[in-house]
Design an enzyme around this catalytic site. Sequence first.
Site: not given
Length: 287
Positions: A38, A174, A65, A79
């Site tokens: 993103d 997310r 992540y 988000d």
Amino acid sequence: MFGFLNLNKPAGCTSHDCINELRRRLRLKRIGHGGTLDPMATGVLPIALGAATRLLPYLRDRKAYIGTVRFGLTTTTDDITGDLCQEQPAGHLTLEAVQAQLPQFIGRIAQLPPAYSAIQVDGRRLYARARLGEVVSVPPRIVEIYDIAVLDWQPGEHPDLTLRITCGGGTYIRALARDLGTALGVGGTLAALQRIESGGLKIEESHSLESISPEHLPLRSPQAVLAHLPWRELNDAQLSDWCHGRPIVCGDLPPAGTLVGVTFAGVCVGIGASGGDRLQPKVVLKE
């Protein structure tokens, strides 16, 4: 140009923006990436140059992540960049209460993708339909999360929880932030995200977009990036058959159906599938 780049994607641009910039700098049209990030996210974005773009589907599936979940907020995009949907105090949350909810998100789980995502429904991206105000019903997808570790906890009216998540492809961090907030009854949204591993590439060995140029092109070979595959070297007699898509008789092959990287003179010439004593070409690189 042939091989892979370990790009450290900056915040504020799309993965495709990075591709366009690299095409301009390197004067090369044939560039692709493995695993979209993103715009708000940073970190490892595997980049393939030249014929290596055909090898992108064979990158290692495992990703890792570092993400920060902010509790007490929900947004349209799941988000912090989205429009605020709901806000409520969450200062009563404790780290112990949050940790008690984490085990349900580990393993093979059903995850509903965010409304603003790149998934296609009837040939159109979900984010494009969401921007037009369309409400599209998307079935949950089965994803796999291998591990979740708590790195930091910042209490307050809207507490921040920083996690290290190791998962398979297709997992939306997310959505994990959203669902964790829902499980705690206060809502949650993703406040920050960095991908530290993808396709066998790690953040410690990544390179900034600004540093890449024809004079500084830190390419990695397919053999290095696809090191999770077994590899076989062809001889002169086998090369012609391989380039024409004909099975190669080989000894000492792994079990039938196993993917095998193939080289000639130390250069990757494709991917095959083991079939007993024969290697069946799946991707043949002739460049």
